[in-house]
Design an enzyme around this catalytic site. Structure first.
Site, short mmCIF file in Angstrom:
data_model
loop_
_atom_site.label_atom_id
_atom_site.label_comp_id
_atom_site.label_asym_id
_atom_site.label_seq_id
_atom_site.Cartn_x
_atom_site.Cartn_y
_atom_site.Cartn_z
N GLY A 109 28.82 53.59 7.01
CA GLY A 109 28.61 55.13 6.56
C GLY A 109 29.59 56.19 6.39
N GLY B 147 31.37 49.87 5.03
CA GLY B 147 29.87 49.91 5.23
C GLY B 147 29.25 50.53 6.52
N ARG C 99 48.59 49.93 2.70
CA ARG C 99 47.76 50.51 3.36
C ARG C 99 48.11 51.72 4.29
NH1 ARG C 99 42.85 46.38 5.16
NH2 ARG C 99 41.87 48.37 5.20
N ILE D 254 38.64 53.77 6.14
CA ILE D 254 38.63 52.75 7.04
C ILE D 254 39.73 52.90 8.18
CG2 ILE D 254 39.02 50.14 7.78
CD1 ILE D 254 37.67 49.65 4.76
N SER D 255 40.97 53.32 7.74
CA SER D 255 42.04 53.48 8.53
C SER D 255 41.84 52.53 10.08
CB SER D 255 42.19 55.01 8.99
OG SER D 255 40.93 55.52 9.31
N LEU E 137 34.42 50.74 10.04
CA LEU E 137 34.27 49.42 9.20
C LEU E 137 33.84 49.78 7.51
CD1 LEU E 137 33.15 46.82 11.52
CD2 LEU E 137 35.43 47.01 10.70
#
Length: 307
Positions: free
Chosen positions: A142, A140, A184, A210-211, A138
């Site tokens: 890291g 955020g 995307r 993110i994929s 997700l």
């Protein structure tokens, strides 16, 4: 074709300077030029530029030549046609194929060109094995922080890596793509293809995106040999990612100002068969410690040496 000299040259797709019909083609006598063959008929010259690396051999006194080992005949009365020697650099009118043309998507009449220096040679030069480390999770979670920490550790150990960061790529390669579902998917496809090239170069490529969809990640995995796609799942709860919210995107998504935001009103499909899980809350879960776990995996699988 009347051949009046001895030659072994490399030729490719024709670049026609001028050509009149009705006369036999013959080799022009001039100082050798690497990658070029001069063919002469009466008052004109045809230049062939090296591109597809076809080998043409001519022997003095002969009325034939060979292209990649296949005979091409001609004399003054029945000259060899240029299209017979080479059509699109590969096949003549009689269907003699000098290389296999392909059609992929909207690209037609394409030919894979092999070079003398291959992946193994590059890996030996770098003393490492090329691979793709695909960090997914997700916003955020890291991903980028761990990717950069991993790259730094590898650099300190004398290993060449490169980070393909999702946001960075949208500054250039993918700046024409939106965040609609089809764009995307194209974003991930492009990154997968670029990552494959880095791995083929012998580089340890770290892709950080993110994929969100399994099918897109699996499509990227399928581009590489078995074992060379290393999927790393940043297993961080949505609540933690939203608390971090480094770019303020969750706040905008909750306010309805961003539509289709992963984790809020668009799904994220967690990996099921990933090679590495980096889980929030585990002991040793700082970015550097997480990166070291990935380095340990690379060591264990033999990617940090060529042999």
């Amino acid at each position: 074709m009347v051949l009046d000299t001895m030659a072994m040259v490399t030729v490719g797709r024709p670049h026609l300077r001028s050509c009149s019909s009705g006369s036999a083609l013959r080799l022009e006598r001039h100082p050798p030029m690497l990658g070029f063959l001069g063919l002469k008929n009466a008052d004109s010259v045809v230049m062939l530029r090296s591109r597809d690396l076809l080998q043409m051999k001519a022997v003095e006194g002969s009325k034939s030549a060979s292209v990649n080992g296949m005979s091409v005949d001609g004399d003054d009365k029945n000259p060899a046609e240029l299209d017979e020697i080479m059509s699109n650099g590969n096949a003549g009118k009689k269907g003699r194929h000098f290389g296999q043309l392909s059609t992929l998507g909207n690209s037609t009449n394409i030919l894979w060109h092999k070079c003398a220096v291959g992946k193994d040679d590059r890996q030996k030069l770098l003393d490492q094995k090329g691979c793709v480390i695909w960090i997914t999770g997700l916003s955020g979670s890291g991903k980028s922080t761990v990717a950069c920490a991993l790259s730094k550790i590898l650099h300190q150990r004398g290993k060449l890596s490169y980070v393909l960061d999702g946001d960075n790529l949208r500054h250039g390669l993918n700046k024409d793509l939106s965040f609609k579902s089809e764009d995307r998917a194209e974003n991930i496809r492009r990154v997968g293809e670029v990552a494959k090239l880095f791995a083929d170069a012998g580089v340890i490529c770290i892709a950080s995106l993110i994929s969100p969809f399994k099918r897109d990640r699996d499509a990227c995995r399928a581009l590489l040999p078995d074992g060379d796609f290393i999927e790393v799942f940043m297993n961080v709860p949505l609540q933690i990612c939203e608390e971090r919210d480094p770019k303020g995107l969750y706040k905008l998504a909750r306010a309805g100002k961003i539509k289709g935001f992963t984790g809020i009103d668009d799904p994220y499909e967690a990996p099921l068969n990933n090679e590495i899980v980096l889980k929030y809350g585990d002991p040793c879960s700082s970015p550097v410690e997480m990166a070291e776990k990935v380095v340990f995996y690379l060591e264990e699988k033999g990617y940090l040496q060529a042999e």
